[in-house]
Design a protein around this motif. Structure first.
Motif, short mmCIF file in Angstrom:
data_model
loop_
_atom_site.label_atom_id
_atom_site.label_comp_id
_atom_site.label_asym_id
_atom_site.label_seq_id
_atom_site.Cartn_x
_atom_site.Cartn_y
_atom_site.Cartn_z
N PHE A 1 12.67 -71.17 73.53
CA PHE A 1 12.84 -72.47 72.87
C PHE A 1 11.55 -73.28 72.92
N SER A 2 10.89 -73.26 74.08
CA SER A 2 9.70 -74.12 74.29
C SER A 2 8.44 -73.55 73.67
N SER A 3 8.40 -72.24 73.43
CA SER A 3 7.19 -71.62 72.85
C SER A 3 7.51 -70.94 71.53
N ALA A 4 8.53 -71.46 70.85
CA ALA A 4 9.07 -70.79 69.67
C ALA A 4 8.09 -70.71 68.52
N PHE A 5 8.28 -69.70 67.69
CA PHE A 5 7.47 -69.59 66.48
C PHE A 5 8.26 -70.01 65.24
N VAL A 6 9.61 -69.97 65.30
CA VAL A 6 10.40 -70.42 64.14
C VAL A 6 11.64 -71.22 64.54
N ASN A 7 11.71 -71.75 65.74
CA ASN A 7 12.88 -72.51 66.19
C ASN A 7 13.18 -73.65 65.21
N PRO A 8 14.35 -73.65 64.55
CA PRO A 8 14.63 -74.71 63.57
C PRO A 8 14.75 -76.09 64.18
N PHE A 9 15.12 -76.19 65.48
CA PHE A 9 15.34 -77.48 66.11
C PHE A 9 14.04 -78.15 66.56
N THR A 10 12.98 -77.38 66.68
CA THR A 10 11.70 -77.97 67.10
C THR A 10 10.64 -77.78 66.02
N ILE B 1 11.96 -78.89 62.32
CA ILE B 1 12.06 -80.33 62.11
C ILE B 1 10.69 -80.99 62.17
N ALA B 2 9.87 -80.60 63.15
CA ALA B 2 8.55 -81.21 63.31
C ALA B 2 7.67 -80.94 62.09
N GLN B 3 7.71 -79.71 61.57
CA GLN B 3 6.88 -79.39 60.40
C GLN B 3 7.39 -80.11 59.15
N THR B 4 8.68 -80.35 59.07
CA THR B 4 9.22 -81.12 57.95
C THR B 4 8.67 -82.54 57.97
N ILE B 5 8.70 -83.15 59.14
CA ILE B 5 8.17 -84.52 59.28
C ILE B 5 6.67 -84.54 59.04
N ALA B 6 5.99 -83.47 59.45
CA ALA B 6 4.53 -83.40 59.31
C ALA B 6 4.08 -83.00 57.91
N GLN B 7 5.05 -82.75 57.02
CA GLN B 7 4.76 -82.35 55.63
C GLN B 7 3.95 -81.05 55.58
N LEU B 8 4.30 -80.14 56.48
CA LEU B 8 3.67 -78.82 56.51
C LEU B 8 4.64 -77.78 55.95
#
Length: 467
Positions: free
Chosen positions: A172-181, A184-191
């Motif tokens: 979870f903490s080092s995920a490469f595709v975890n949808p919850f981290t 969501i973070a990349q969506t907010i970052a517009q990536l």
């Protein structure tokens, strides 16, 4: 006073109180704003453009409307999370995951020469679940299974609890595709969704290898010298209760059926379609959620769930994520109040002043530290992403830290403190199931915690050159 502190330890209450406190700050803190520009489809704050603006205090009416606006602004993400909850619950109800884990575990139980591979194999399996679809709370289901299994193999309760608990937390903490981290973070970052997965895959492998290696070392130590176990006295009693003598294990009473195999194949096919769509067509949240929904339906069909069973599982899965969705809306409300009150950029300007003189590598490591502190108060990966990314992303732009690196620092900060902070519900639940006291666990885990923190700081260095 104790009752008040107890209530404030509730994450939802805490976030709501923070939102009200931010609303109160709009009456006293100087209002300011950065100029922003659009470039390559992303919004950037212009360095050096901060200027004061007229105050816009946010009263009680605005504060109460903020969580509702939070649901509006996070609607797509919330829908995505609900679908992910449906998917995991449906797969779980088919029995495929539980059976696979038991198959792997009992294989090693009946093959003593390969026993040393038991811990790393199972930990990699749980870590992969954490990295792919954010397994976290679900690990509590497997702890009662793995504790007696670990004891039967000569290990201790700590190993049995940690294989699912720490294994999934590592992924979870080092995920490469975890949808919850990451998602969501990349969506907010517009990536682009799941972009930068190549380096994150390396990060995940490194962390999982280190954690699996640590517990393999510890497990072999207590197997040879049981008195060195953290739970040595309790394990003697547990072995007696389970009738475990000389590492004798009961025979295997289950099998991986054709239906189970088809469930796994449908999931793997879905992941293949997902990656193809992301790389080829730049799919985003809605398209990815649609793929997950398709996999959910396929898993229910191949898993031979009856119509009522499938719909009940999907509803239960969505219900299990409602708390996460509410927390996300509350976390977003803090950003909404700060933005509407024109103090968000004031915070940014103050943080930029503090980090602006640092090299980008040191700045990213400082962000990791800030995220770690915040995680004590908001022990939710998605909630912390929604709260901090609108602040950290533009801050990274201003101090020359790439958005991918900012997200990686957030992942580390949000993740590695969870196994030892008392505000993490999964941690407290896991310790309760294992019968391990919190203080004893923290003292024992501290060595690995230091390793994880140092490794995080080191892995943020290549990120500066890659991204």
């Amino acid at each position: 006073m104790k009752k008040i502190l107890s209530k404030l330890c509730n994450t939802y209450c805490l976030v709501f109180v923070i939102m009200l406190a931010v609303a109160a700050l709009t009456y006293f803190m100087p209002a300011g704003q950065y100029e922003r520009i659009e470039k390559d489809g992303r919004t950037y704050a212009v360095a050096g453009s901060f200027h004061t603006v007229a105050p816009t205090p946010q009263g009680i009416g605005a504060a109460l409307q903020a969580p509702i606006k939070g649901f509006e602004q996070c609607a797509e993400i919330i829908a995505f999370i609900l679908v992910v909850g449906m998917l995991f619950t449906v797969i779980e109800r088919t029995g495929a995951v539980n059976t696979l884990i038991k198959k792997v575990s009992f294989f090693f139980a009946h093959h003593p020469k390969q026993r040393i591979l038991f811990i790393p194999t199972c930990m990699f399996l749980f870590s992969l679940c954490g990295a792919l679809f954010g397994m976290e709370e679900e690990t509590l289901i497997f702890i009662p299974i793995f504790i007696p299994l670990a004891l039967s193999l000569g290990y201790d309760t700590v190993v049995g609890m940690s294989i699912p608990f720490i294994g999934a937390f590592t992924g979870f903490s080092s995920a490469f595709v975890n949808p919850f981290t990451v998602g969501i973070a990349q969506t907010i970052a517009q990536l682009p969704m799941y972009s930068g997965w190549q380096y994150r895959l390396v990060v995940w492998f490194v962390f999982t290898s280190v954690v699996a290696g640590f517990f393999t070392w510890y497990g072999e130590k207590v197997r040879k010298h049981p008195s060195k176990s953290l739970t040595a006295k309790k394990d003697i009693v547990r072995r007696a209760e389970l009738n475990i003598v000389n590492d004798v294990v009961v025979d295997e009473t289950f099998r991986l059926t054709r239906a189970h195999k088809l469930v796994f194949l449908s999931f793997l096919a879905g992941m293949g379609i997902l990656f193809y769509g992301i790389i080829k067509y730049q799919w985003y949240m809605t398209e990815i959620a649609a793929v997950f929904l398709g996999v959910t339906l396929a898993a229910a069909y191949f898993g031979k769930l009856q119509l009522n069973e499938a719909t009940d599982a999907m509803i239960a899965g969505a219900q299990s994520m409602v708390g996460v969705c509410i927390l996300m809306a509350l976390a977003r409300s803090i950003v909404i109040v700060a933005t509407d009150g024109h103090i968000l950029d004031t915070f940014l300007h103050a943080m930029t002043t503090g980090l602006g003189h640092l090299h980008p590598i040191l700045a990213s490591q400082a962000m990791f530290g800030v995220q770690t502190i915040l995680n004590f108060f908001i022990a939710s990966g998605s909630g912390q992403a929604v709260l901090t990314m609108p602040i950290m992303i533009p801050l990274g732009d201003l101090v020359h830290v790439s958005r991918q690196t900012v997200i990686l620092a957030y992942q580390f900060g949000e993740g590695w403190g969870n196994p030892i902070i008392p505000t993490a519900p999964v941690t407290m639940g896991a310790l309760a199931l294992a019968g391990i006291t919190y203080t004893a666990w923290v003292k024992w885990f501290l060595k690995l915690e230091i390793i994880l923190v140092v490794l995080s700081l080191l892995l943020l260095i290549p990120a500066y050159y890659i991204w």
